[in-house]
Motif scaffolding. Sequence first.
Motif, PDB file in Angstrom:
ATOM      1  N   ILE A  85     -45.544 108.894   0.537  1.00 18.10           N
ATOM      2  CA  ILE A  85     -46.526 109.817   0.743  1.00 18.10           C
ATOM      3  C   ILE A  85     -46.051 111.273   0.876  1.00 18.10           C
ATOM      4  O   ILE A  85     -44.805 111.335   1.364  1.00 18.10           O
ATOM      5  CB  ILE A  85     -47.172 109.600   1.779  1.00 18.10           C
ATOM      6  CG1 ILE A  85     -48.034 108.111   1.678  1.00 18.10           C
ATOM      7  CG2 ILE A  85     -48.482 110.620   2.027  1.00 18.10           C
ATOM      8  CD1 ILE A  85     -48.464 107.824   3.281  1.00 18.10           C
ATOM      9  N   LYS A  86     -46.398 112.220  -0.166  1.00 20.65           N
ATOM     10  CA  LYS A  86     -45.829 113.578   0.100  1.00 20.65           C
ATOM     11  C   LYS A  86     -46.274 114.021   1.337  1.00 20.65           C
ATOM     12  O   LYS A  86     -47.454 114.222   1.589  1.00 20.65           O
ATOM     13  CB  LYS A  86     -46.151 114.483  -1.231  1.00 20.65           C
ATOM     14  CG  LYS A  86     -45.441 114.058  -2.458  1.00 20.65           C
ATOM     15  CD  LYS A  86     -45.556 115.202  -3.448  1.00 20.65           C
ATOM     16  CE  LYS A  86     -44.538 115.050  -4.368  1.00 20.65           C
ATOM     17  NZ  LYS A  86     -44.780 116.208  -5.441  1.00 20.65           N
ATOM     18  N   THR A  87     -45.552 114.758   1.890  1.00 19.37           N
ATOM     19  CA  THR A  87     -45.696 115.661   3.014  1.00 19.37           C
ATOM     20  C   THR A  87     -46.504 116.827   2.707  1.00 19.37           C
ATOM     21  O   THR A  87     -45.858 117.612   1.710  1.00 19.37           O
ATOM     22  CB  THR A  87     -44.523 115.859   3.804  1.00 19.37           C
ATOM     23  OG1 THR A  87     -43.970 114.884   4.336  1.00 19.37           O
ATOM     24  CG2 THR A  87     -44.998 116.722   5.126  1.00 19.37           C
ATOM     25  N   ASN A  88     -47.725 117.247   3.309  1.00 20.25           N
ATOM     26  CA  ASN A  88     -48.394 118.422   3.077  1.00 20.25           C
ATOM     27  C   ASN A  88     -47.374 119.606   3.513  1.00 20.25           C
ATOM     28  O   ASN A  88     -47.333 119.869   4.954  1.00 20.25           O
ATOM     29  CB  ASN A  88     -49.782 118.620   3.527  1.00 20.25           C
ATOM     30  CG  ASN A  88     -50.440 119.925   3.204  1.00 20.25           C
ATOM     31  OD1 ASN A  88     -50.107 121.013   3.775  1.00 20.25           O
ATOM     32  ND2 ASN A  88     -51.721 119.785   2.466  1.00 20.25           N
ATOM     33  N   LYS A  89     -46.769 120.577   2.877  1.00 15.09           N
ATOM     34  CA  LYS A  89     -45.828 121.337   3.395  1.00 15.09           C
ATOM     35  C   LYS A  89     -46.575 122.418   4.553  1.00 15.09           C
ATOM     36  O   LYS A  89     -45.746 123.082   5.445  1.00 15.09           O
ATOM     37  CB  LYS A  89     -45.023 122.146   2.474  1.00 15.09           C
ATOM     38  CG  LYS A  89     -43.798 121.097   1.919  1.00 15.09           C
ATOM     39  CD  LYS A  89     -43.017 120.543   2.807  1.00 15.09           C
ATOM     40  CE  LYS A  89     -41.839 120.005   2.177  1.00 15.09           C
ATOM     41  NZ  LYS A  89     -40.897 119.415   3.050  1.00 15.09           N
ATOM     42  N   SER A  90     -47.682 123.000   3.932  1.00 18.90           N
ATOM     43  CA  SER A  90     -48.430 123.916   4.962  1.00 18.90           C
ATOM     44  C   SER A  90     -48.689 123.362   6.330  1.00 18.90           C
ATOM     45  O   SER A  90     -48.744 124.036   7.135  1.00 18.90           O
ATOM     46  CB  SER A  90     -49.423 124.442   4.172  1.00 18.90           C
ATOM     47  OG  SER A  90     -50.354 123.445   4.071  1.00 18.90           O
ATOM     48  N   ALA A  91     -49.085 121.946   6.181  1.00 17.85           N
ATOM     49  CA  ALA A  91     -49.581 121.416   7.511  1.00 17.85           C
ATOM     50  C   ALA A  91     -48.096 121.137   8.292  1.00 17.85           C
ATOM     51  O   ALA A  91     -48.277 121.051   9.748  1.00 17.85           O
ATOM     52  CB  ALA A  91     -50.223 120.244   7.093  1.00 17.85           C
ATOM     53  N   ALA A  92     -46.936 120.940   7.672  1.00 18.78           N
ATOM     54  CA  ALA A  92     -45.933 120.781   8.293  1.00 18.78           C
ATOM     55  C   ALA A  92     -45.444 121.937   9.033  1.00 18.78           C
ATOM     56  O   ALA A  92     -44.797 121.749  10.173  1.00 18.78           O
ATOM     57  CB  ALA A  92     -44.733 120.273   7.428  1.00 18.78           C
ATOM     58  N   LYS A  93     -45.528 122.946   8.572  1.00 16.04           N
ATOM     59  CA  LYS A  93     -45.283 124.282   9.273  1.00 16.04           C
ATOM     60  C   LYS A  93     -46.015 124.627  10.213  1.00 16.04           C
ATOM     61  O   LYS A  93     -45.662 125.427  11.156  1.00 16.04           O
ATOM     62  CB  LYS A  93     -45.283 125.473   8.016  1.00 16.04           C
ATOM     63  CG  LYS A  93     -44.087 125.246   7.267  1.00 16.04           C
ATOM     64  CD  LYS A  93     -44.455 126.093   5.962  1.00 16.04           C
ATOM     65  CE  LYS A  93     -43.371 125.793   4.810  1.00 16.04           C
ATOM     66  NZ  LYS A  93     -43.620 126.603   3.708  1.00 16.04           N
ATOM     67  N   ARG A  94     -47.302 124.254  10.513  1.00 13.04           N
ATOM     68  CA  ARG A  94     -48.234 124.506  11.526  1.00 13.04           C
ATOM     69  C   ARG A  94     -48.351 123.356  12.505  1.00 13.04           C
ATOM     70  O   ARG A  94     -48.555 123.715  13.525  1.00 13.04           O
ATOM     71  CB  ARG A  94     -49.519 124.639  10.911  1.00 13.04           C
ATOM     72  CG  ARG A  94     -49.966 125.890  10.082  1.00 13.04           C
ATOM     73  CD  ARG A  94     -51.219 125.741   9.301  1.00 13.04           C
ATOM     74  NE  ARG A  94     -51.512 126.876   8.425  1.00 13.04           N
ATOM     75  CZ  ARG A  94     -51.101 127.517   7.289  1.00 13.04           C
ATOM     76  NH1 ARG A  94     -50.239 126.547   6.693  1.00 13.04           N
ATOM     77  NH2 ARG A  94     -51.559 128.478   6.751  1.00 13.04           N
ATOM     78  N   PHE A  95     -47.989 122.051  12.472  1.00 10.77           N
ATOM     79  CA  PHE A  95     -48.077 121.023  13.229  1.00 10.77           C
ATOM     80  C   PHE A  95     -46.802 120.496  13.625  1.00 10.77           C
ATOM     81  O   PHE A  95     -45.997 120.275  12.728  1.00 10.77           O
ATOM     82  CB  PHE A  95     -49.072 120.345  12.805  1.00 10.77           C
ATOM     83  CG  PHE A  95     -50.559 120.520  12.617  1.00 10.77           C
ATOM     84  CD1 PHE A  95     -51.392 121.181  13.705  1.00 10.77           C
ATOM     85  CD2 PHE A  95     -51.013 120.826  11.067  1.00 10.77           C
ATOM     86  CE1 PHE A  95     -52.770 121.574  13.324  1.00 10.77           C
ATOM     87  CE2 PHE A  95     -51.982 121.280  10.675  1.00 10.77           C
ATOM     88  CZ  PHE A  95     -53.013 121.633  12.088  1.00 10.77           C
ATOM     89  N   ILE A 153     -49.036 114.855   7.613  1.00  9.50           N
ATOM     90  CA  ILE A 153     -47.353 114.752   8.096  1.00  9.50           C
ATOM     91  C   ILE A 153     -47.186 113.509   8.395  1.00  9.50           C
ATOM     92  O   ILE A 153     -46.937 113.264   9.618  1.00  9.50           O
ATOM     93  CB  ILE A 153     -47.478 115.955   9.323  1.00  9.50           C
ATOM     94  CG1 ILE A 153     -48.448 115.609  10.316  1.00  9.50           C
ATOM     95  CG2 ILE A 153     -47.492 117.245   8.680  1.00  9.50           C
ATOM     96  CD1 ILE A 153     -48.173 116.586  11.720  1.00  9.50           C
ATOM     97  N   PRO A 154     -47.004 112.452   7.571  1.00  5.69           N
ATOM     98  CA  PRO A 154     -46.434 111.174   7.769  1.00  5.69           C
ATOM     99  C   PRO A 154     -45.070 111.100   8.489  1.00  5.69           C
ATOM    100  O   PRO A 154     -44.929 110.153   9.205  1.00  5.69           O
ATOM    101  CB  PRO A 154     -46.728 110.439   6.366  1.00  5.69           C
ATOM    102  CG  PRO A 154     -46.729 111.435   5.414  1.00  5.69           C
ATOM    103  CD  PRO A 154     -47.149 112.565   6.171  1.00  5.69           C
ATOM    104  N   TYR A 155     -44.272 111.854   7.954  1.00  7.84           N
ATOM    105  CA  TYR A 155     -42.849 111.767   8.387  1.00  7.84           C
ATOM    106  C   TYR A 155     -42.235 112.817   9.347  1.00  7.84           C
ATOM    107  O   TYR A 155     -41.324 112.742   9.811  1.00  7.84           O
ATOM    108  CB  TYR A 155     -42.039 111.541   7.092  1.00  7.84           C
ATOM    109  CG  TYR A 155     -42.544 110.540   6.078  1.00  7.84           C
ATOM    110  CD1 TYR A 155     -42.341 109.346   6.348  1.00  7.84           C
ATOM    111  CD2 TYR A 155     -43.185 111.163   4.756  1.00  7.84           C
ATOM    112  CE1 TYR A 155     -42.910 108.380   5.349  1.00  7.84           C
ATOM    113  CE2 TYR A 155     -43.607 110.212   3.996  1.00  7.84           C
ATOM    114  CZ  TYR A 155     -43.671 108.731   4.093  1.00  7.84           C
ATOM    115  OH  TYR A 155     -43.746 107.979   3.327  1.00  7.84           O
ATOM    116  N   VAL A 156     -43.092 113.709   9.856  1.00 11.08           N
ATOM    117  CA  VAL A 156     -42.879 114.618  10.616  1.00 11.08           C
ATOM    118  C   VAL A 156     -42.592 114.137  11.877  1.00 11.08           C
ATOM    119  O   VAL A 156     -43.330 113.468  12.420  1.00 11.08           O
ATOM    120  CB  VAL A 156     -43.752 115.882  10.594  1.00 11.08           C
ATOM    121  CG1 VAL A 156     -43.156 116.966  11.635  1.00 11.08           C
ATOM    122  CG2 VAL A 156     -43.649 116.520   9.044  1.00 11.08           C
TER     123      VAL A 156
END
Length: 65
Positions: free
Chosen positions: A4-14, A62-65
């Motif tokens: 699954i691709k990580t949503n980059k905008s969400a990864a920066k916020r959460f 953000i499955p892998y963060v």
Amino acid sequence: MPKIKTNKSAAKRFKKTGTGKIKRSHAFTSHILTSKTTKRKRNLRSSALIASADQKNIAKLIPYV
């Protein structure tokens, strides 16, 4: 099954905590700070947990963060 691709905008916020909860920062901290009280700005600096209603949707982004 592809990754699954990580949503980059969400990864920066959460960020995820050690127990798996999702942490967020407060809004209203970037500009027009002169009209906000010192107490309000100080309280906005601290992080908060996302609402339980949003937990499932943000976790998918953000499955892998």
